[in-house]
Design a protein around this motif. Sequence first.
Motif, short mmCIF file in Angstrom:
data_model
loop_
_atom_site.label_atom_id
_atom_site.label_comp_id
_atom_site.label_asym_id
_atom_site.label_seq_id
_atom_site.Cartn_x
_atom_site.Cartn_y
_atom_site.Cartn_z
N LEU A 143 34.24 -10.01 -38.71
CA LEU A 143 33.00 -10.33 -39.44
C LEU A 143 33.14 -11.65 -40.19
CD1 LEU A 143 32.10 -6.78 -40.80
CD2 LEU A 143 30.85 -8.07 -39.05
N ALA A 144 34.29 -11.86 -40.80
CA ALA A 144 34.52 -13.13 -41.50
C ALA A 144 34.46 -14.31 -40.54
CB ALA A 144 35.85 -13.09 -42.23
N ARG A 145 35.08 -14.15 -39.38
CA ARG A 145 35.07 -15.25 -38.41
C ARG A 145 33.66 -15.50 -37.89
NH1 ARG A 145 36.39 -18.45 -38.41
NH2 ARG A 145 37.06 -19.13 -36.36
N GLN A 146 32.87 -14.43 -37.66
CA GLN A 146 31.49 -14.61 -37.21
C GLN A 146 30.66 -15.38 -38.23
OE1 GLN A 146 29.86 -10.72 -36.18
NE2 GLN A 146 31.71 -10.21 -35.04
N ALA A 147 31.01 -15.23 -39.49
CA ALA A 147 30.30 -15.92 -40.57
C ALA A 147 30.85 -17.31 -40.84
CB ALA A 147 30.37 -15.09 -41.85
N GLY A 148 31.83 -17.74 -40.05
CA GLY A 148 32.41 -19.06 -40.22
C GLY A 148 33.35 -19.17 -41.40
N LEU A 149 33.90 -18.04 -41.82
CA LEU A 149 34.80 -18.03 -42.97
C LEU A 149 36.26 -18.14 -42.52
CD1 LEU A 149 33.11 -15.16 -45.02
CD2 LEU A 149 32.73 -17.63 -45.21
N THR A 150 37.12 -18.48 -43.44
CA THR A 150 38.54 -18.67 -43.16
C THR A 150 39.32 -17.41 -43.52
OG1 THR A 150 38.33 -21.04 -43.63
CG2 THR A 150 40.55 -20.12 -43.65
N THR A 151 40.23 -17.01 -42.64
CA THR A 151 41.00 -15.78 -42.84
C THR A 151 42.50 -16.09 -42.86
OG1 THR A 151 41.09 -15.34 -40.47
CG2 THR A 151 39.26 -14.37 -41.71
N ALA A 152 43.25 -15.23 -43.58
CA ALA A 152 44.70 -15.39 -43.64
C ALA A 152 45.32 -14.04 -43.97
CB ALA A 152 45.10 -16.43 -44.68
N ALA A 153 46.61 -13.89 -43.64
CA ALA A 153 47.33 -12.65 -43.94
C ALA A 153 48.81 -12.92 -44.09
CB ALA A 153 47.10 -11.61 -42.84
N LEU A 168 49.90 -19.29 -48.45
CA LEU A 168 48.69 -19.28 -47.62
C LEU A 168 47.46 -19.57 -48.46
CD1 LEU A 168 49.44 -16.16 -45.40
CD2 LEU A 168 49.39 -18.54 -44.62
N ARG A 169 47.38 -18.96 -49.63
CA ARG A 169 46.21 -19.16 -50.48
C ARG A 169 46.08 -20.62 -50.90
NH1 ARG A 169 44.35 -19.56 -55.65
NH2 ARG A 169 46.47 -19.92 -56.44
N GLN A 170 47.17 -21.20 -51.35
CA GLN A 170 47.11 -22.57 -51.83
C GLN A 170 46.89 -23.57 -50.70
OE1 GLN A 170 50.28 -23.77 -54.43
NE2 GLN A 170 50.21 -21.89 -55.64
N THR A 171 47.46 -23.27 -49.53
CA THR A 171 47.37 -24.22 -48.41
C THR A 171 46.02 -24.19 -47.72
OG1 THR A 171 49.75 -23.98 -48.03
CG2 THR A 171 48.45 -24.94 -46.24
N TYR A 172 45.48 -22.99 -47.51
CA TYR A 172 44.29 -22.84 -46.67
C TYR A 172 43.05 -22.39 -47.43
CZ TYR A 172 47.85 -23.18 -43.06
OH TYR A 172 48.90 -23.60 -42.28
N GLN A 173 43.20 -21.95 -48.68
CA GLN A 173 42.06 -21.46 -49.46
C GLN A 173 41.19 -20.49 -48.65
OE1 GLN A 173 41.34 -22.31 -52.86
NE2 GLN A 173 43.49 -22.92 -52.64
N PRO A 174 41.79 -19.43 -48.10
CA PRO A 174 41.02 -18.52 -47.24
C PRO A 174 39.93 -17.78 -48.02
CG PRO A 174 43.15 -17.56 -47.77
CD PRO A 174 43.17 -18.97 -48.28
N ASP A 175 38.86 -17.48 -47.31
CA ASP A 175 37.81 -16.66 -47.90
C ASP A 175 38.23 -15.20 -47.97
OD1 ASP A 175 35.50 -18.66 -48.09
OD2 ASP A 175 36.15 -18.88 -46.01
N PHE A 176 39.08 -14.77 -47.02
CA PHE A 176 39.62 -13.41 -47.03
C PHE A 176 41.11 -13.50 -46.78
CE2 PHE A 176 40.76 -9.39 -44.79
CZ PHE A 176 40.59 -8.55 -45.88
N LEU A 177 41.89 -12.99 -47.74
CA LEU A 177 43.35 -13.00 -47.64
C LEU A 177 43.87 -11.58 -47.75
CD1 LEU A 177 46.20 -14.33 -47.72
CD2 LEU A 177 45.88 -14.60 -50.20
#
Length: 244
Positions: free
Chosen positions: A86-96, A149-158
């Motif tokens: 869902l995040a990718r469909q909305a054009g958001l950035t994801t990380a884990a 990951l948070r600092q490098t990519y600023q994901p919308d969902f981590l």
Amino acid sequence: MKVKQNNQVILVIIDGLAYDTATDCMGYLQSLVEQRQATLYQLQSELPSLSRPLYETILTGTSPLEHGVLHNQIVRRSTEESVFSLARQAGLTTAAAAYHWFSELYNTAPFIPERDRLTNNPSLLIQHGLFYHEDHYPDSHLFCDAEILRQTYQPDFLLVHPMNTDDAGHKAGYDSGLYRNTVRRADVGLSGYLHRWRAEGYQILVTSDHGMNNDHSHGGTLAMERLVPLYVIGDGWSHNDDCR
């Protein structure tokens, strides 16, 4: 503490964390609850109370009987709509920063460490990943991985997924000093990062997939296996007492 406001979400899944152990041992998180800076809910996991099925349940909202990941030995990609899709469909950035089973569920199965451990691929559901594949991988390293990951990519969902609590439970059982002290260390290790994330306005969830039993395992219906905490932090949530 001066708090910004944003809509980015961090989901922390502390693997194997039972509800009672969380409330007894997680002093920092419980202090947020006491000071009304977080809301605590008690959740009951789906069955079977096993990790891979419940990872899929948490991320898709479907039960194991629906999504078909019925035990830990089923290795395949998810066939359900997930938070990541869902995040990718909305054009958001994801990380884990997470155990490799998440990579297998949402990116590529089977997991090949030299290919998949460090992931940076905009076409994948989990675009940016630092995945580990040994249960004793230190929580301190995992929290650091998540912050990188948070600092490098600023994901919308981590997604942040430490494993040492579950590992301690399998080694010593629910009613053991090792299990409880591992939970205490997770609380201490996570506290500094949570303080920083809160100050930057992140919407944060801290929960677990399942608990643990005195046989050094889980998978069944005992309360200690199924009851898990959900700490809700941030102004973007309802903090509805009726849902307790």
